[in-house]
Design an enzyme around this catalytic site. Sequence first.
Site, PDB file in Angstrom:
ATOM      1  N   GLN A  70      95.971  51.782 -58.417  1.00  0.00           N
ATOM      2  CA  GLN A  70      96.598  51.907 -57.103  1.00  0.00           C
ATOM      3  C   GLN A  70      95.735  52.664 -56.112  1.00  0.00           C
ATOM      4  O   GLN A  70      96.025  52.699 -54.914  1.00  0.00           O
ATOM      5  CB  GLN A  70      97.958  52.600 -57.232  1.00  0.00           C
ATOM      6  N   CYS A  76     102.840  53.374 -57.041  1.00  0.00           N
ATOM      7  CA  CYS A  76     103.014  53.331 -58.495  1.00  0.00           C
ATOM      8  C   CYS A  76     104.217  52.486 -58.908  1.00  0.00           C
ATOM      9  O   CYS A  76     104.155  51.715 -59.874  1.00  0.00           O
ATOM     10  CB  CYS A  76     103.138  54.739 -59.058  1.00  0.00           C
ATOM     11  N   HIS A 367     106.549  59.747 -60.068  1.00  0.00           N
ATOM     12  CA  HIS A 367     105.617  58.685 -60.452  1.00  0.00           C
ATOM     13  C   HIS A 367     106.314  57.689 -61.362  1.00  0.00           C
ATOM     14  O   HIS A 367     107.164  58.061 -62.172  1.00  0.00           O
ATOM     15  CB  HIS A 367     104.422  59.317 -61.186  1.00  0.00           C
ATOM     16  N   ASN A 388      99.443  53.287 -67.278  1.00  0.00           N
ATOM     17  CA  ASN A 388      99.398  53.896 -65.955  1.00  0.00           C
ATOM     18  C   ASN A 388      98.716  52.943 -64.978  1.00  0.00           C
ATOM     19  O   ASN A 388      98.256  51.862 -65.360  1.00  0.00           O
ATOM     20  CB  ASN A 388      98.665  55.242 -66.019  1.00  0.00           C
TER      21      ASN A 388
END
Length: 446
Positions: A70, A76, A367, A388
Site C-alpha cells: 500500500q 490497508c 490496521h 500484510n
Amino acid sequence: MGVELEKNNSISKELIDRFSKDFSNNPQQKVMMNAIKKNGINAVAMNQDSPVSMQYTFSQEITTGKITNQKQSGRCWMFAGLNTLRQHVIHTCSLESFELSQNYHMFWDKFEKANYFLESILGTLDEKTDSRLVSWLLNAPVQDGGQWEMFVNLVEKYGVVPKHVMPETFHSSSSRIMNKLLTAKLREGAAKLRAQKASTDKLRLEKEAILGDIYRMLCQFLGEPPAHFDFEYRDKDETYHRDSNLTPKTFFQKYIDINLNDYVSIINAPTDDKPFGRTYTVKYLGNVKGGKDILYLNIEIDELKKLALKQLEDNEPVWFGCDVGQMSDRDTGVMDTALYNYESALDIPLQLTKAERLDYGDSLMTHAMVLTGVNVVDGRPNRWKVENSWGKDPGKDGFFVMSDQWFDEFMYQIVVNKKHLSKELQMSLGQKPIELEPWDPMGSLA
C-alpha cells in the site's frame, strides 16, 4: 478533599528534589537510562526469546498470491479486502498470483466519501460549526481509512478490475497531498453550503457542482476509472486466455462470484457500554449513500477466535482489524505481548486492561490485514499467520506472525461467513443495532 487537592495543585521544588534523589539512588535505573538514550527503548526492552519462539510454521495455511504494498497510503482495509477476493480469481483462472486494482477502488471511495460528507453537512445545517458533531465531520472527510462494509459497498456498486487496467499512480501510493487538497475543497464546499439560505433543491445543485470539482481532481490524481476492458492472462500451464469488453461488475460476477452479504463483522469490545451478544452501528460512518451501514456483532474473544479458526479450516482467509502498533516489530513481523518488557526496562507498571485501553484512548483499531494460517496444538491455536500489505521486506517475505495472546489483547474485528456462526449468533444479527457516536473507539477506520 477538594481543599487538599487545591493546596497541592502545583509542582514544588521539594517534590522534584525527592524524585531526583530517588532516581539517583538507584544505580540500575541510571544504567537503563544510558542504554535507552543510546539505543532506544524498543532495542533495550525487546525480549529476544519472543522472535525465537514465534516460528513462521503453521499447521494450517492457505496458499496466497504475492505480497501487496500500500506504500505511503492508508488503504490497508482495501488491500486486505481485495487480497481476500483475488484468491477466487487465482483459483478460477489457475494462476500463480494475481492482483486487483486498489487504485480503482480508491477513486470511487474518495468520490463516494465526498458525497457522504456533503450530505452529512446538509443534514447538520442546524448545528453550530463548532459543535462536536460538525467539528468531527470536518476533521477528515476523505481520509484513506475504511471498514469492511465500506469495502462491500464499493464492490457491489462498482465491481473490481485487474490491477493492470487501473494501475497505481504517484498519489495513490503517496496520498497525503491529494487528501489535503481534496479536504480543502470539501471544507470550502461545506462553508458555502452552510452559509446559504437557499432551498433544498438549490443546495443540492451546489453540492453537485462541488462533486464535479472533486471528480476532476480525482481524475488528475488517480486517472479516470475504466468502463470496459479486456482481460488477458496466461495460466499455470502457459495457456493464453482473452476475455473482451468486460465491465468491472461483470468481471466480478464471472471471476469472483461470491455473495459479500454472506459475510459479517464480528468484534470484541469488552467495555461496559457494549454488552456481548448485541449488534452496533456507528452514526455518520460510511462511504456510499444508500449502501450498507456499519454493522458489528460484539462477542467474547474466545468465541471470535473460534470463528476465525473455522473459516481458516474451511480454506478461506479472514479479513481482520487490529491495533498493529502495539507490541509488534516491523522488521521481524512479530506481534506478541511478550515482545517488549517495558515494565522492567522502565521500572514502572503498565496494567491497563483491553477494556480500559479502549475507554481511555490507549488503543483502537488502526490496521486491517488478512489471516492466512494458524498453528494449532492440542486443539488450541498458539500463533497465527498474517498477510500484510507493506511489501515483501517487513516480516518474513511480507508475512507477519501473531501470538495467540496478542490476538486476545489487540484484535478487535474479524469478517467471517455467516455459515460459521451458531444459530444463537445468527439470531443476534437480526437485532436492531445500538447506535454509537461517531467518535466512539469502535468507529475508528483501518
